[in-house]
Each structure stands twice: as structure tokens, then as C-alpha cells.
Scaffold this active site. Structure first.
Site, PDB file in Angstrom:
ATOM      1  N   HIS A 225       1.366   4.296  -2.694  1.00  0.00           N
ATOM      2  CA  HIS A 225       1.823   6.062  -2.674  1.00  0.00           C
ATOM      3  C   HIS A 225       2.706   6.840  -3.290  1.00  0.00           C
ATOM      4  CE1 HIS A 225      -2.067   6.871  -0.490  1.00  0.00           C
ATOM      5  NE2 HIS A 225      -1.474   6.246   0.900  1.00  0.00           N
TER       6      HIS A 225
ATOM      7  N   HIS B 289       0.295  -1.508   0.041  1.00  0.00           N
ATOM      8  CA  HIS B 289      -0.169   0.148  -0.011  1.00  0.00           C
ATOM      9  C   HIS B 289       1.170   1.621   0.064  1.00  0.00           C
ATOM     10  CE1 HIS B 289      -3.519   2.676   1.139  1.00  0.00           C
ATOM     11  NE2 HIS B 289      -2.451   3.325   1.879  1.00  0.00           N
ATOM     12  N   GLU B 290       1.839   1.461   0.927  1.00  0.00           N
ATOM     13  CA  GLU B 290       2.609   2.497   1.095  1.00  0.00           C
ATOM     14  C   GLU B 290       3.301   2.794  -0.135  1.00  0.00           C
ATOM     15  OE1 GLU B 290       2.149   4.940   2.947  1.00  0.00           O
ATOM     16  OE2 GLU B 290       0.705   3.313   4.996  1.00  0.00           O
TER      17      GLU B 290
HETATM   18 ZN   LIG Z   1      -2.743   5.324   2.589  1.00  0.00          ZN
END
Ligand SMILES: [Zn+2]
Length: 195
Positions: A71, A67-68
Site C-alpha cells: 500500500h 501487504h501493508e
Molecule cells: Zn490492505
């Protein structure tokens, strides 16, 4: 932590050709906070609080890391230019004031990044969830770990004010629903990776 990153990083090529060649780095920061992040360029940080308090499995760590990383791949931070400028101004001021250099300033840059560049927008969160779950599946981590992860997050926050990390993210139930659909979708990628 390094093993998980090593399995995820090659998968980033699917979403961004130059990403596998970034100067990737995994940092574990000693802090009670439930937090983790990845900067564009590949600097990943996990706080010990998120690992210990949520008793994370490897697949759940892969879900968060995916997830990170997403980004960073999508440069979601770039759309928050004014915040970035604020961060830079803060850093310059800190540098002048304390005269710190090198590693110390780097740590300060990390701290500023997390306090200044949050929160992410809701669309960014959904996108990072979906790319993240695919990265994890392609790396051979069970994509349903993203679902159990957010169930743990919801339990951790209880009926009380969620920690800052959680308050920057969509509601738990809508997120878990979305992740469940996506976990199913990327299941074949996971099966393939396990072979
Ligand atoms: Zn996030």
C-alpha cells in the site's frame, strides 16, 4: 519483527527504486485490535492483537507486512486526499489543544492515520495482496502463508461482524482464491530465495 522487515525491505526495489532508502521503522503497538499498517515513507506498525489472537507465524507476519508495505509503495493513500486533509486538520487541532510535540504527536499521527485513511478500495486490496505475496516470496517466506493467514482471519471473524480491519478488505473466500493462485505463481521466487 525487525528481522522480517529487514528481509522484506530490500525486495521493495523491484516495485519502487527509491523504497529501500526510505527511513524504515517497525513499531509494535500494545493493543487488542487486529490491525497493522505501513505509511508511505516506511513507518510500519503491528498491533499486538493481530500477532497474539491469530498466533501468527513468521511467514504470516511477512505476508501481512508485505501487504501493508505494498500500500505504501503504491501510495494508495494519496488517492484519498480529502481524508488525508482531514487527518492533517485533526492533527493540527490536537497539537493546538494539547500542546503535544515530538513522540506523542507522532503516536497521535499514527492513530489518526489508521482511523482516517481507511478503508482501502477493493482494487487497492487486490494489488497489495499480489505485490505483498511477491515481496514475501522474494524474501524467502513461504507465499502460502498468505493463504493460511486469511483462513485464520476468516475463522477469527466467524459468522459475526468482522473487526474494522477486516471489513475494509474483500470477502475472505475471493481473497483466499486469489492468494492461492498468486502463491503458486511466485513459488519459483520463493524456491530461488531459499537457496
Ligand atoms: Zn490492505
Amino acid at each position: 519483527m525487525q528481522t522480517i522487515a529487514n528481509r522484506l525491505i530490500p525486495q521493495t526495489a523491484v516495485f519502487r527504486a527509491d523504497a529501500p532508502k526510505w527511513a524504515w521503522e517497525v513499531n509494535v503497538l500494545k493493543s487488542d485490535q487486529i490491525n497493522a499498517w505501513c505509511m508511505p515513507g516506511g513507518k510500519i506498525a503491528f498491533y499486538t492483537g493481530i500477532i497474539d489472537k491469530l498466533q501468527l507465524t513468521d511467514a504470516e507476519i511477512a505476508a501481512i507486512m508485505g501487504h501493508e508495505i505494498s500500500h505504501a509503495l503504491r501510495e494508495h493513500g494519496r488517492e484519498r486526499a480529502s481524508r488525508a486533509q482531514l487527518s492533517q486538520a485533526g492533527l493540527t487541532a490536537l497539537s493546538l489543544f494539547t500542546g503535544v510535540r515530538g513522540a506523542t504527536l507522532d503516536a497521535a499521527a499514527m492513530a489518526l492515520n489508521v482511523t482516517v485513511t481507511l478503508p482501502n478500495s477493493r482494487e487497492h486490496e487486490v494489488e497489495a495482496d499480489r505485490i505483498g505475496i511477491e515481496l514475501a516470496a522474494r524474501a524467502g517466506y513461504d507465499p502460502y502463508a498468505a493463504v493460511t493467514l486469511w483462513q485464520k482471519m476468516a475463522k477469527q471473524s466467524g459468522g459475526q461482524q468482522p473487526p474494522q480491519f477486516l471489513s475494509t478488505h474483500p470477502s475472505h473466500s475471493s481473497r483466499i482464491d486469489d492468494l492461492q493462485k498468486y502463491a503458486q505463481k511466485v513459488q519459483p521466487l520463493y524456491e530461488q530465495a531459499k537457496k
